[in-house]
Write a protein that holds these residues in place. Sequence first.
Motif, PDB file in Angstrom:
ATOM      1  N   PHE A  60      80.574 -29.338  35.504  1.00  0.00           N
ATOM      2  CA  PHE A  60      81.162 -30.077  34.392  1.00  0.00           C
ATOM      3  C   PHE A  60      81.769 -31.402  34.845  1.00  0.00           C
ATOM      4  N   ILE A 116      71.588 -36.797  32.573  1.00  0.00           N
ATOM      5  CA  ILE A 116      72.663 -37.777  32.763  1.00  0.00           C
ATOM      6  C   ILE A 116      72.201 -38.891  33.689  1.00  0.00           C
ATOM      7  N   LYS A 164      74.726 -25.820  28.595  1.00  0.00           N
ATOM      8  CA  LYS A 164      74.174 -26.024  29.934  1.00  0.00           C
ATOM      9  C   LYS A 164      74.230 -27.506  30.284  1.00  0.00           C
ATOM     10  N   VAL A 165      74.766 -27.801  31.455  1.00  0.00           N
ATOM     11  CA  VAL A 165      74.837 -29.179  31.929  1.00  0.00           C
ATOM     12  C   VAL A 165      73.555 -29.495  32.685  1.00  0.00           C
ATOM     13  N   ARG A 166      72.897 -30.574  32.284  1.00  0.00           N
ATOM     14  CA  ARG A 166      71.648 -31.002  32.926  1.00  0.00           C
ATOM     15  C   ARG A 166      71.866 -32.358  33.586  1.00  0.00           C
ATOM     16  N   ILE A 174      72.607 -35.076  25.424  1.00  0.00           N
ATOM     17  CA  ILE A 174      73.606 -34.630  26.399  1.00  0.00           C
ATOM     18  C   ILE A 174      74.868 -34.155  25.693  1.00  0.00           C
ATOM     19  N   THR A 175      75.296 -34.892  24.671  1.00  0.00           N
ATOM     20  CA  THR A 175      76.537 -34.556  23.974  1.00  0.00           C
ATOM     21  C   THR A 175      76.458 -33.202  23.298  1.00  0.00           C
ATOM     22  N   THR A 201      74.250 -30.662  23.896  1.00  0.00           N
ATOM     23  CA  THR A 201      73.716 -29.530  24.667  1.00  0.00           C
ATOM     24  C   THR A 201      74.559 -29.177  25.888  1.00  0.00           C
ATOM     25  N   SER A 202      75.488 -30.042  26.271  1.00  0.00           N
ATOM     26  CA  SER A 202      76.228 -29.811  27.518  1.00  0.00           C
ATOM     27  C   SER A 202      77.209 -28.656  27.428  1.00  0.00           C
ATOM     28  N   TRP A 256      79.923 -33.615  35.993  1.00  0.00           N
ATOM     29  CA  TRP A 256      78.917 -34.552  35.473  1.00  0.00           C
ATOM     30  C   TRP A 256      79.230 -34.948  34.040  1.00  0.00           C
ATOM     31  N   VAL A 257      79.759 -34.016  33.260  1.00  0.00           N
ATOM     32  CA  VAL A 257      80.113 -34.326  31.878  1.00  0.00           C
ATOM     33  C   VAL A 257      81.268 -35.324  31.849  1.00  0.00           C
TER      34      VAL A 257
END
Length: 300
Positions: free
Chosen positions: A270, A135, A129-131, A122-123, A125-126, A272-273
């Motif tokens: 974002f 998460i 693209k946010v997946r 996640i760190t 690739t976000s 979600w990030v």
Amino acid sequence: MSNFAFNNPAFQKQDPRNVATYPGAPGVQGAQTASFQHASMDTAANAQLEGMYAAPPAGAIETDRMTVEDTVWKTAGLFGILLVTAVVGWVWTLSSLPATGQPNMAPWIIGALGGFVLAMVITFTSRKKVRPALIFGYAALEGLFIGGISAYFEVIWPGIVLQATLATVAVVGVTLALFASGKIRASAKMTKVFMIAMIGYLVFSVLNLILMWTNVLPAGTGFGLRSTEIMGIPLGLIIGVLVVFMAAYSLVMDFDQIQQGVRNGAPRQFGWVGAFGIMVTVVWLYVEILRMIAILRGSD
């Protein structure tokens, strides 16, 4: 037969100014039409503005932009997933206790390793693209880890989970209150200090883990190097206090990044990030406080 009075030159000679201002004149008719249209447009515009003011403010869904409220809901949802799987991890860990007398460490190990792998993915690739699915998976695995390690510690030191939870909530609440009031903010200088301290902490943790796995440390050091004492104080307590301050500053950085994202009009996804960052920090804080209390109670 026309009235001769109208044959008077005074009536026959037309003053252009009079004609232009006469209500029935062509120019006046055009001006009146334009004025009517302009007034109609003003009325419609005013009605539209009144409708906009009366309508509820546009949220994250309407604007597709990141908002603080939307990020808060996303964070709450992730912690909801974590709590559900934490219950699973707790029950799973204690399931083998009646038969073997030992907690089952499978949830702890699966959650820790799986959560670490997903956190790295996640760190890195976000940015592209946010997946959210990744998460969600991270939250679920962290729940297994938290539930497993909490049940394990609770068996050894009854009541420790409640103590660690209250302490974690207190640190998060105080940090959020200070940030909201503007008393603390992230700065470039403090962030550099934080990064140096973080690298040092990671090196220490990896080294301590290797020494524990290889049985290099003497017996009785359940927490490895953390169990060693300096002037009668366990090293784990000294490091733990520093880590609590580091985690609190990490929360400040998380809050600041969310605030900047909202200010810069970042896409809604974002959020979600931002929620992921808060969860990582809170889990780290809870585990460290849990370990500090265990060291304190173990030395009694």
